[in-house]
Design an enzyme around this catalytic site. Structure first.
Site, PDB file in Angstrom:
ATOM      1  N   HIS A  46      35.290  18.547   9.805  1.00  0.00           N
ATOM      2  CA  HIS A  46      35.695  17.323  10.509  1.00  0.00           C
ATOM      3  C   HIS A  46      37.162  16.970  10.267  1.00  0.00           C
ATOM      4  CE1 HIS A  46      35.249  13.292  12.319  1.00  0.00           C
ATOM      5  NE2 HIS A  46      36.224  13.007  11.483  1.00  0.00           N
ATOM      6  N   GLY A  92      43.255  10.877  26.062  1.00  0.00           N
ATOM      7  CA  GLY A  92      41.880  10.771  26.556  1.00  0.00           C
ATOM      8  C   GLY A  92      40.836  11.286  25.580  1.00  0.00           C
ATOM      9  N   HIS A  99      38.314  19.275  18.924  1.00  0.00           N
ATOM     10  CA  HIS A  99      37.528  20.244  19.692  1.00  0.00           C
ATOM     11  C   HIS A  99      38.376  20.793  20.814  1.00  0.00           C
ATOM     12  CE1 HIS A  99      36.975  16.183  21.282  1.00  0.00           C
ATOM     13  NE2 HIS A  99      36.888  16.738  22.476  1.00  0.00           N
TER      14      HIS A  99
HETATM   15  P1  5GP Z   1      37.271  14.297  24.472  1.00  0.00           P
HETATM   16  O1  5GP Z   1      37.279  13.250  25.540  1.00  0.00           O
HETATM   17  O2  5GP Z   1      37.159  13.684  23.101  1.00  0.00           O
HETATM   18  O3  5GP Z   1      38.391  15.292  24.573  1.00  0.00           O
HETATM   19  O4  5GP Z   1      35.980  15.158  24.745  1.00  0.00           O
HETATM   20  C1  5GP Z   1      34.720  14.798  24.305  1.00  0.00           C
HETATM   21  C2  5GP Z   1      33.741  15.557  25.160  1.00  0.00           C
HETATM   22  O5  5GP Z   1      32.502  15.582  24.505  1.00  0.00           O
HETATM   23  C3  5GP Z   1      33.520  14.935  26.537  1.00  0.00           C
HETATM   24  O6  5GP Z   1      33.860  15.878  27.538  1.00  0.00           O
HETATM   25  C4  5GP Z   1      32.034  14.589  26.536  1.00  0.00           C
HETATM   26  O7  5GP Z   1      31.416  14.825  27.779  1.00  0.00           O
HETATM   27  C5  5GP Z   1      31.482  15.491  25.456  1.00  0.00           C
HETATM   28  N1  5GP Z   1      30.335  14.966  24.736  1.00  0.00           N
HETATM   29  C6  5GP Z   1      30.196  13.712  24.220  1.00  0.00           C
HETATM   30  N2  5GP Z   1      29.019  13.586  23.596  1.00  0.00           N
HETATM   31  C7  5GP Z   1      28.389  14.799  23.707  1.00  0.00           C
HETATM   32  C8  5GP Z   1      27.124  15.292  23.266  1.00  0.00           C
HETATM   33  O8  5GP Z   1      26.325  14.600  22.630  1.00  0.00           O
HETATM   34  N3  5GP Z   1      26.820  16.576  23.566  1.00  0.00           N
HETATM   35  C9  5GP Z   1      27.684  17.379  24.260  1.00  0.00           C
HETATM   36  N4  5GP Z   1      27.294  18.633  24.501  1.00  0.00           N
HETATM   37  N5  5GP Z   1      28.893  16.944  24.693  1.00  0.00           N
HETATM   38  C10 5GP Z   1      29.236  15.671  24.424  1.00  0.00           C
HETATM   39 ZN    ZN Z   2      33.034  15.129  12.866  1.00  0.00          ZN
END
Ligand code: 5GP
Ligand code: ZN
Length: 111
Positions: A46, A92, A99
């Site tokens: 993390h 965003g 990730h």
């Molecule tokens: P960020 O906006 O932080 O770059 O991306 C987070 C991503 O995680 C988003 O595209 C969202 O759809 C995805 N996401 C959020 N919660 C979950 C989850 O519980 N499972 C999966 N597989 N994706 C998730």
């Molecule tokens: Zn974490």
């Protein structure tokens, strides 16, 4: 890290099928795909931001970037794909666990 959704996925507390896993990372499908194919490469360690990288974390990120190309065919990304790391509010980022988004399976639009 408590209350981190990706830590919970890594720990298996939230079920999420893993398309790939090794000692440093997992690859899962994004729950709200923004392209025909949308994967998340999630380090098992993390930390939220690239600015938080020390040598050990940099090794993990390096490992992710070395592994992703070896998975292209398995993931159906052999015709090309987009790699995105959202950082912070303006970027965003909604999940504060670093990730790497992998988007493909179709010709993506400009952004
Ligand atoms: P960020 O906006 O932080 O770059 O991306 C987070 C991503 O995680 C988003 O595209 C969202 O759809 C995805 N996401 C959020 N919660 C979950 C989850 O519980 N499972 C999966 N597989 N994706 C998730
Ligand atoms: Zn974490």
């Amino acid at each position: 890290m408590e209350n981190c959704i990706f830590c919970k996925i890594v720990a298996g507390e939230i079920p999420s099928p893993r398309l790939y896993e090794d000692d440093k990372m997992i690859v899962i499908r994004d729950i709200e795909p923004k392209a025909k194919l949308h994967y998340l490469c999630i380090p098992k360690t993390h930390f939220a931001l690239l600015t938080e990288m020390d040598e050990a974390r940099a090794e993990i990120v390096k490992h992710c970037f070395q592994t992703i190309p070896t998975l292209q065919e398995t993931l159906g990304l052999q015709d090309g794909y987009r790699v995105i790391i959202n950082q912070g509010e303006n970027g965003g980022q909604t999940v504060p666990h670093l990730h790497i988004h992998l988007l493909g399976g179709e010709k993506l639009g400009d952004f």
